[in-house]
Design an enzyme around this catalytic site. Structure first.
Site, PDB file in Angstrom:
ATOM      1  N   GLU A 117      21.894 116.617  65.405  1.00  0.00           N
ATOM      2  CA  GLU A 117      21.901 117.249  64.082  1.00  0.00           C
ATOM      3  C   GLU A 117      22.363 116.262  63.006  1.00  0.00           C
ATOM      4  O   GLU A 117      23.306 115.503  63.210  1.00  0.00           O
ATOM      5  CB  GLU A 117      22.836 118.463  64.087  1.00  0.00           C
ATOM      6  CG  GLU A 117      22.910 119.160  62.750  1.00  0.00           C
ATOM      7  CD  GLU A 117      23.884 120.332  62.726  1.00  0.00           C
ATOM      8  OE1 GLU A 117      23.797 121.117  61.784  1.00  0.00           O
ATOM      9  OE2 GLU A 117      24.712 120.453  63.642  1.00  0.00           O
ATOM     10  N   GLU A 136      17.191 137.636  55.445  1.00  0.00           N
ATOM     11  CA  GLU A 136      17.373 138.858  56.222  1.00  0.00           C
ATOM     12  C   GLU A 136      18.485 138.643  57.253  1.00  0.00           C
ATOM     13  O   GLU A 136      18.480 137.657  57.980  1.00  0.00           O
ATOM     14  CB  GLU A 136      16.064 139.216  56.940  1.00  0.00           C
ATOM     15  CG  GLU A 136      16.169 140.355  57.915  1.00  0.00           C
ATOM     16  CD  GLU A 136      16.398 141.708  57.266  1.00  0.00           C
ATOM     17  OE1 GLU A 136      17.006 142.572  57.906  1.00  0.00           O
ATOM     18  OE2 GLU A 136      15.971 141.884  56.106  1.00  0.00           O
TER      19      GLU A 136
END
Length: 177
Positions: A117, A136
């Site tokens: 990452e 959402e």
């Protein structure tokens, strides 16, 4: 002295929505075989936004730690997405601010011992207020806090998110100029 290790075989153990996990067969720098465990992550981008002597922070519950923490607006990169566009997208989604421009401060490797990452840390100081529209299932609150309050939070350990600490340290160091 040669330091490079060589991947012999990538062995996927898990492929998920956000991460994949591998247990690779590799060769150490001395040529001896070894196993290397790796979490693949698409990377992320974040932005420290400030205006009028206040710094924008978001409060969000983080399941892995079992608590609500303060962070700067951030999110993962979508496939093929430029980090600056991701940072701008997250700032607008989470706080309803469209930055006029972003400046890259750092590219950090949060935990290089087991993940690939990369987090791209940006700064912005001028923007247009729009409306926030979180993803959402994403629940957070955005707050503008006075610089001195944020400094005290940083010094007391109330802020413990790595990317946020790095961005704030850079911010407070640059304000000494």
């Amino acid at each position: 002295m040669e330091l490079t290790e060589k991947t012999v075989q990538k062995n996927y153990v898990y492929r998920g929505k956000i991460i994949s996990v591998r247990a690779d067969d590799a060769l150490r720098a001395d040529g001896k075989p070894c196993k290397r465990e790796l979490v693949e992550h698409p990377g992320g981008a974040c932005v420290l936004y400030s205006e009028d002597g206040k710094i924008l922070l978001v409060k969000q519950y983080r399941y892995a730690y079992g608590k609500t923490i303060y962070e700067i607006p951030a999110g993962k990169l979508n496939e093929g997405e430029e980090p600056a566009l991701a940072a701008a997208r997250e700032l607008e989604e989470e706080a309803g601010i469209r930055a006029d421009s972003l400046t890259l401060l750092f590219t950090m490797y949060p935990t290089p011992g087991y993940t690939n990452e990369k987090i791209y840390i940006y700064r912005a100081d001028i923007g247009t207020h729009t409306s926030a529209h979180s993803d959402e299932g994403e629940f957070l609150t955005a707050e503008f806090l006075p610089e001195e309050t944020v400094r005290r939070m940083l010094e007391s350990g109330e802020i413990n998110d790595g990317k946020t600490i790095i961005a704030l340290q850079a911010y407070f160091l640059s304000s000494k100029d």
